[in-house]
Design an enzyme around this catalytic site. Structure first.
Site, mmCIF file in Angstrom:
data_model
loop_
_atom_site.group_PDB
_atom_site.id
_atom_site.type_symbol
_atom_site.label_atom_id
_atom_site.label_comp_id
_atom_site.label_asym_id
_atom_site.label_seq_id
_atom_site.Cartn_x
_atom_site.Cartn_y
_atom_site.Cartn_z
ATOM 1 N N ARG A 27 2.041 12.757 7.898
ATOM 2 C CA ARG A 27 1.932 11.298 7.881
ATOM 3 C C ARG A 27 0.876 10.792 8.856
ATOM 4 N NH1 ARG A 27 6.669 8.720 5.944
ATOM 5 N NH2 ARG A 27 6.512 7.058 7.477
ATOM 6 N N GLY A 104 6.973 0.913 12.732
ATOM 7 C CA GLY A 104 6.787 -0.479 12.312
ATOM 8 C C GLY A 104 6.173 -1.280 13.443
ATOM 9 N N LYS A 606 -0.941 9.003 6.526
ATOM 10 C CA LYS A 606 -0.742 9.168 5.084
ATOM 11 C C LYS A 606 -0.219 7.884 4.458
ATOM 12 C CE LYS A 606 -0.282 11.374 1.205
ATOM 13 N NZ LYS A 606 -1.538 11.464 0.464
HETATM 14 C C1 G6P Z 1 -3.784 5.630 3.549
HETATM 15 C C2 G6P Z 1 -3.902 7.042 3.030
HETATM 16 C C3 G6P Z 1 -4.715 7.047 1.745
HETATM 17 C C4 G6P Z 1 -4.096 6.109 0.731
HETATM 18 C C5 G6P Z 1 -3.901 4.704 1.299
HETATM 19 C C6 G6P Z 1 -3.032 3.858 0.385
HETATM 20 O O1 G6P Z 1 -5.025 5.177 3.946
HETATM 21 O O2 G6P Z 1 -4.517 7.874 3.987
HETATM 22 O O3 G6P Z 1 -4.764 8.347 1.210
HETATM 23 O O4 G6P Z 1 -4.917 6.038 -0.388
HETATM 24 O O5 G6P Z 1 -3.234 4.758 2.557
HETATM 25 O O6 G6P Z 1 -1.757 4.451 0.324
HETATM 26 P P1 G6P Z 1 -0.743 4.280 -0.849
HETATM 27 O O7 G6P Z 1 0.471 5.062 -0.415
HETATM 28 O O8 G6P Z 1 -0.469 2.821 -0.967
HETATM 29 O O9 G6P Z 1 -1.361 4.832 -2.076
#
Ligand code: G6P
Length: 611
Positions: A27, A104, A606
């Site tokens: 994460r 959070g 992540k």
């Molecule tokens: C972060 C992650 C990305 C992801 C983005 C949106 O920046 O590192 O890999 O594309 O969040 O995340 P989600 O879970 O909404 O697709």
């Protein structure tokens, strides 16, 4: 983003908590900490990796026992440091021995801090979390659950927390609002965690805490309540994934494993949804709203990061195949504008995790303004899945690599199905649909043939990997692919890369091109082929090193580039599902060649659960 693991039960908690933290490492984090109740509170925290924390506590007997909370921190308030790492305690000498971990942001922490300082509390960190710990302490009157409920009523912002108290050595309290938190229920044991990956090794029965609810657990009992102390009956669910899915197997990195899983996950995503012989698509999750969707006047796609790039492809496809005006917007921008949401608007939140704070807030805002909302998400039961009126799951399984790959293919796959589904209901003829679906069905096999070129992609990458500035160009549907290629490279190899519409290069970025600068151009056969060849020539004539992604059989392309990665020929709307694959592999090889930690890139999280 921060990860939480907490345990109460009949096992030794230390190993279990450390193992849980390791499973949450993906994460993203910068420090780690643990607190255990074992004849008193014992706390260890350190900047850096979980392995560092493990070293500190592994031979220290005080960290025995079967009740503890642990945390990986991704700094928001205050730099990464031992002092700012969680758990945070109430006043060590005058407090109640309360320890708390948090994911959070407590938005009103400044006013709460002033209130608490006036009451004599002193603080040792710069975090919002420490303020919440002291607030609970302030309300503590022999009942931790009650104190947590009372404190949370004063809080604005997002939280997932796990709390223990020296004065109640058999009690673990957890609560959530906004940030995700699951409670795994075993036999006389509970594992609380930010996501299922830290739970599944111990139990497959779990429930997701609802917003503004509190769980109180002892070894053999648990109850959940609202923050107003109204008792709730949580719904136990079977966790959908297995340990194998979250383990590396024979692969060196999760990112590579997930790149190679893409043919299988796309197949799973299609299963039961497409019928190429009948020329139909069934999307169970949106069937009840089908008529409304077909009549939509405008579709708004919201997302961040890779999900936004998938949404941009969705925008093209919805206009091209379904003939519905579509627009894509950064969720983080949409939520703070005063957007005009006309009647007949459908808002689609695209997200792997279903927890991205901005995407969640944006789709809620669109809903408030009258839009019908859909989720295109991966994690079943996630906040976006629950907050939207309907949706289509990606079904790609857990994605551990921070650099998103199989979720991108899943998102583009689902948006492609949605566009075809709406197109068929509006104007696409059965034969055209059959043709498209037959090609779509073959995509997984075609992805495999691109994956088979990994050695060639590695060889090409190794010749240019020392260059620090790259451009990625594409037109039409391949403009978002270019953005995604650049993002992948930046994320894991820390090479500066920019993606852009090929024609935009002339408006500035062309000044960057010097001898040998790598410029990756998606130049497959399609409506803009000649134009993109022109753009490649503009790069070559200035000495740039052009790497083309081209259609198999296109020999002519060699006259316009230095290297080429071929992808099989498929109808234009389906091409992004193939053209992105070599770019994922290129980024992966670049990161490995540069010696970077592919699965744990610096500073990245992540799942971005704070705005
Ligand atoms: C972060 C992650 C990305 C992801 C983005 C949106 O920046 O590192 O890999 O594309 O969040 O995340 P989600 O879970 O909404 O697709």
């Amino acid at each position: 983003m921060c990860g939480i693991v907490a345990y109460i039960g009949n096992k030794e908690a230390r190993e279990l908590l450390l193992e849980g933290l390791k499973r949450l490492e993906y994460r993203g984090y910068d420090s780690a900490g643990i607190a255990m109740l074992n004849g008193g509170v014992h706390v260890a925290k350190t900047i850096g990796r979980v392995a560092g924390l493990e070293e500190i506590i592994s031979n220290n007997e005080s960290f025995g026992g079967s009740l503890g909370i642990a945390h990986t921190r991704w700094a928001t308030h205050g730099e990464p440091s031992d002092a700012n790492a969680h758990p945070h305690s109430d006043d060590v000498t005058h407090g109640h021995g309360i320890q708390l971990v948090h994911n959070g942001i407590i938005e009103n922490y400044v006013s709460l801090k002033t209130y608490l300082q006036d009451k004599g509390h002193t603080f040792t960190s710069e975090t919002d979390t420490e303020v919440l710990t002291h607030l609970i302490s302030e309300f503590y009157n022999g009942d931790l659950e009650r104190a947590v409920q009372t404190a949370l009523k004063e809080v604005t912002g997002a939280y997932a927390i796990a709390v223990i108290c020296e004065k109640e050595p058999g009690v673990l309290v957890a609560a959530r609002k906004g940030s995700p938190l699951l409670v795994g229920v075993g036999k006389n044991e509970y594992v609380v965690a930010s996501d299922s990956s830290a739970i599944v090794a111990h139990t497959t029965q779990a429930f997701l805490l609802d917003n503004e609810t509190v769980a109180r657990m002892t070894r053999d009992s648990f109850r959940t309540t609202t923050i107003d102390n109204v008792e709730l009956t949580p719904e136990l669910k079977e966790l959908e994934f297995t340990l194998e899915q979250i383990e590396l197997g024979d692969f060196e990195h999760f990112m590579l494993k997930e790149i190679y899983e893409q043919p299988a996950t796309l197949n799973t995503s299609m299963q039961g949804r497409i019928d190429s012989i009948g020329g139909t698509i069934t999307l169970g999750g949106v069937s009840e709203l089908a008529d409304e969707l077909v009549k939509a006047k405008r579709i708004l796609l919201l997302g961040q990061g890779t999900a936004l790039h998938a949404a941009m492809i969705g925008e093209y496809l919805l206009e091209e195949l379904a003939g519905i005006p579509a627009e894509v917007e950064f969720a983080s921008e949409f939520r703070y504008r005063n957007p005009i949401v006309e009647e007949g608007t459908v808002a689609i939140a695209v997200s792997q995790s279903g927890e991205t704070a901005d995407t969640l807030a944006a789709v809620q805002e669109a809903k408030r303004r009258g839009a019908t909302s859909l989720g295109v998400v991966n994690v079943v039961g996630s906040s976006i899945a629950r907050e939207t009126d309907a949706g289509v799951y990606l079904r790609v399984g857990p994605e551990i690599g921070v650099a998103s790959t199989k979720a991108f293919i899943g998102q583009v796959g689902v948006l492609t199905m949605l566009a075809m589904y709406l197109g068929r209901r509006r104007h696409l003829g059965r034969d055209e649909m059959r043709r498209l679906l037959t090609s779509f069905e073959e995509i997984p096999r075609k992805i495999e043939s691109v994956l088979a070129q990994s050695d060639h992609i590695l060889e090409v990458t190794s010749r240019v990997v020392n260059r620090d500035n790259w451009l990625f160009l594409g037109r039409g549907l391949h403009y978002p692919v270019a953005l995604e290629g650049a993002l992948k490279l930046k994320e894991i190899s820390y090479i500066h890369a920019e993606g852009m519409p090929a024609a935009e290069m002339k408006h500035g970025p062309i000044a960057l091109i010097d001898k040998g600068m790598p410029v990756v151009v998606v130049a497959t056969k399609g409506s803009q082929y000649e134009k993109i060849i022109g753009n490649m020539e503009e790069v070559r004539s200035r000495g740039g090193h052009v790497i083309a992604v081209a259609t198999e059989g296109d020999e002519e392309i060699h006259n316009h580039c230095d290297d080429v990665f071929y992808v099989p020929d498929v109808p234009e709307p389906l091409q992004p599902l193939l053209t992105v694959i070599p770019l994922q592999l290129l980024a992966y090889h670049a990161a490995v060649l540069r010696g970077k930690d592919v699965d744990k890139p610096r500073n990245l999280a992540k799942s971005v659960t704070v705005e």
